[in-house]
Enzyme design. Structure first.
Site, PDB file in Angstrom:
ATOM      1  N   GLN A 152       0.508  -8.855  -4.282  1.00  0.00           N
ATOM      2  CA  GLN A 152       0.311  -7.574  -3.578  1.00  0.00           C
ATOM      3  C   GLN A 152       0.887  -6.596  -5.311  1.00  0.00           C
ATOM      4  O   GLN A 152       1.699  -6.506  -5.252  1.00  0.00           O
ATOM      5  CB  GLN A 152       0.878  -7.260  -2.369  1.00  0.00           C
ATOM      6  CG  GLN A 152       0.808  -7.568  -1.356  1.00  0.00           C
ATOM      7  CD  GLN A 152       1.281  -9.199  -0.709  1.00  0.00           C
ATOM      8  OE1 GLN A 152       2.035  -9.716  -2.134  1.00  0.00           O
ATOM      9  NE2 GLN A 152       2.156  -9.352   0.392  1.00  0.00           N
ATOM     10  N   GLN A 174      -4.755  -7.548  -5.096  1.00  0.00           N
ATOM     11  CA  GLN A 174      -4.746  -6.924  -3.614  1.00  0.00           C
ATOM     12  C   GLN A 174      -3.979  -5.959  -3.348  1.00  0.00           C
ATOM     13  O   GLN A 174      -3.150  -4.939  -4.010  1.00  0.00           O
ATOM     14  CB  GLN A 174      -3.695  -8.584  -3.612  1.00  0.00           C
ATOM     15  CG  GLN A 174      -3.509  -8.813  -1.953  1.00  0.00           C
ATOM     16  CD  GLN A 174      -2.629 -10.118  -1.785  1.00  0.00           C
ATOM     17  OE1 GLN A 174      -2.662 -10.682  -2.262  1.00  0.00           O
ATOM     18  NE2 GLN A 174      -2.688  -9.608  -0.837  1.00  0.00           N
ATOM     19  N   ASP A 175      -4.176  -5.510  -1.847  1.00  0.00           N
ATOM     20  CA  ASP A 175      -3.611  -3.941  -1.858  1.00  0.00           C
ATOM     21  C   ASP A 175      -3.863  -2.877  -2.719  1.00  0.00           C
ATOM     22  O   ASP A 175      -2.405  -2.124  -3.364  1.00  0.00           O
ATOM     23  CB  ASP A 175      -2.439  -4.239  -1.793  1.00  0.00           C
ATOM     24  CG  ASP A 175      -1.673  -5.248  -0.486  1.00  0.00           C
ATOM     25  OD1 ASP A 175      -2.985  -5.962   0.193  1.00  0.00           O
ATOM     26  OD2 ASP A 175      -0.720  -5.326  -0.010  1.00  0.00           O
ATOM     27  N   ASP A 196      -7.430  -7.404   1.546  1.00  0.00           N
ATOM     28  CA  ASP A 196      -7.154  -6.218   1.909  1.00  0.00           C
ATOM     29  C   ASP A 196      -7.046  -5.031   0.944  1.00  0.00           C
ATOM     30  O   ASP A 196      -6.331  -4.256   1.071  1.00  0.00           O
ATOM     31  CB  ASP A 196      -6.244  -6.250   2.316  1.00  0.00           C
ATOM     32  CG  ASP A 196      -6.186  -7.250   3.288  1.00  0.00           C
ATOM     33  OD1 ASP A 196      -7.155  -8.016   4.176  1.00  0.00           O
ATOM     34  OD2 ASP A 196      -5.091  -8.230   3.541  1.00  0.00           O
ATOM     35  N   ARG A 261     -10.055  -6.755   7.838  1.00  0.00           N
ATOM     36  CA  ARG A 261      -9.568  -7.599   9.056  1.00  0.00           C
ATOM     37  C   ARG A 261      -8.588  -6.822   9.716  1.00  0.00           C
ATOM     38  O   ARG A 261      -8.178  -5.891   8.956  1.00  0.00           O
ATOM     39  CB  ARG A 261      -9.622  -9.171   8.387  1.00  0.00           C
ATOM     40  CG  ARG A 261      -8.111  -8.839   7.244  1.00  0.00           C
ATOM     41  CD  ARG A 261      -7.675 -10.440   6.455  1.00  0.00           C
ATOM     42  NE  ARG A 261      -6.439 -10.118   5.256  1.00  0.00           N
ATOM     43  CZ  ARG A 261      -5.839 -11.123   5.654  1.00  0.00           C
ATOM     44  NH1 ARG A 261      -6.086 -12.028   6.028  1.00  0.00           N
ATOM     45  NH2 ARG A 261      -5.202 -10.643   4.517  1.00  0.00           N
TER      46      ARG A 261
END
Length: 357
Positions: A152, A174-175, A196, A261
């Protein structure tokens, strides 16, 4: 002679007054902006309250210095011009810094960059820019976390209620973008990521944005975290483009991408009137171990492109391919984030209802 002397004295006085007026004007206006670009929203820019520049004399050298000079809990917009340049600093717009407006010279040339990552920092503290004061607006700026892939690493985190972003770029893996809470709006933004890469619990509408997937090739565009069934929380993607990042077009066949998700059991994501590229797998949505799918709200309506057909989508109780627009009226910008009350005053264009029915 007396008459001539009087005329000369008068001319001298006028000259001195004129020179003084010009000097005062220059001093008062040394941080005034260049003529606003036609791309700037109508009515937003009449002057800047502060300027951040790498070179301009009299300007602040860092964004945090400019923020430190802003009034606390302002009810008026406070405009900070961030000139072209790379600003490698962590920016924290605290709760008392309300109604701050960042205006860059273009997302290609004005960039705020950092490299914090998890686990050296908590996920929220990896954010290069953290927005906490309500009423925040940003335009024509890039926000970046260049820590790279692997964990992250947030480019921007916002808990700012009634915050808006126009023609901004968010760069990460990511993130990338943590839309953590409150009402938020994004228009004509470019968002780069992998896993994500838009996540959080905000009620956020993304209109006419480009969501660009990067390597590695397992992609989840969203991870929405609605924790309570009746909370105002969810992501709406309207007239967006979901595809690969520029330069990766020839590698599309190797991507495995999903619209999202569920970070929590009531996760809510609406994808409507958007272009879904071939990287979107037929089932559309990805299961998250330990979460249920009965109470979530995943909806698709009026999408186009090779990834848009819904006949192979997941069979979850919480998923539905909508054919009647009225079923999604509560997710339009004026209903879902009360855009009629505040967004119209930002000058940022928005689509209030559906693009077509």
């Amino acid at each position: 002679m007396a008459v001539v002397r009087a005329i000369l004295v008068t001319v001298a006085v006028v000259f001195i007054l004129a020179a003084t007026s010009i000097t005062v004007y220059k001093i008062k206006n040394k941080n005034m902006p260049h003529k606003p670009s036609p791309d700037h929203p109508v009515g937003v820019l009449s002057h800047y309250n502060a300027t951040v520049s790498k070179t301009r004399q009299g300007a602040y050298r860092t964004i945090m210095e400019a923020l430190a000079a802003a009034p606390a809990y302002s009810v008026d917009k406070y405009y900070i011009h961030i000139e072209a340049g790379l600003y490698e600093e962590r920016v924290d717009v605290s709760e008392q810094m309300t109604n701050i407006v960042f205006v860059g010279d273009g997302e290609e040339v004005t960039k705020i960059s950092g490299s914090r990552r998890y686990p050296e920092f908590s996920t929220i503290d990896t954010a290069t820019v953290a927005i906490k004061g309500n009423g925040f607006i940003a335009m024509f700026i890039a926000f970046e976390n260049h820590a790279g892939d692997g964990s992250q690493a947030v480019a921007l985190m916002s808990v700012s209620d009634q915050s808006a972003f126009y023609r901004c770029t968010f760069l990460g893996y990511q993130d990338t973008l943590y839309a953590r809470s409150s009402k938020q709006f994004y228009r004509e933004c470019n968002i780069y990521g992998t896993v994500d890469f838009i996540f959080g619990s905000a009620a956020a509408v993304f209109q006419s944005c480009n969501l660009y997937s990067r390597l590695p090739r397992l992609i989840t565009f969203t991870a929405q975290q609605k924790k309570v069934i009746n909370s105002p929380s969810g992501f709406v993607l309207q007239n967006c483009t979901l595809t690969v990042a520029p330069g990766l077009e020839q590698q599309k066949s190797g991507f495995e991408a999903y619209l999202g998700r569920p970070w929590s059991n009531y996760s809510t994501v609406i994808v409507m009137e958007s272009f879904l590229d071939s990287i979107i797998k037929p089932k559309g949505w990805l299961f998250w171990e330990g979460r249920t799918t009965d109470a979530l709200t995943y909806r698709e309506f009026g999408n186009r492109g090779p990834g848009a057909p819904t006949n192979g989508r997941v069979g979850w109780q919480g998923f539905k391919a909508v054919t009647i627009p009225s079923e999604l009226l509560s997710y339009t910008v004026e209903k879902f984030i009360d855009g009629e009350d505040w967004l119209v005053h930002t000058g940022i264009p928005n689509t209030r209802g559906f693009i077509y029915e």
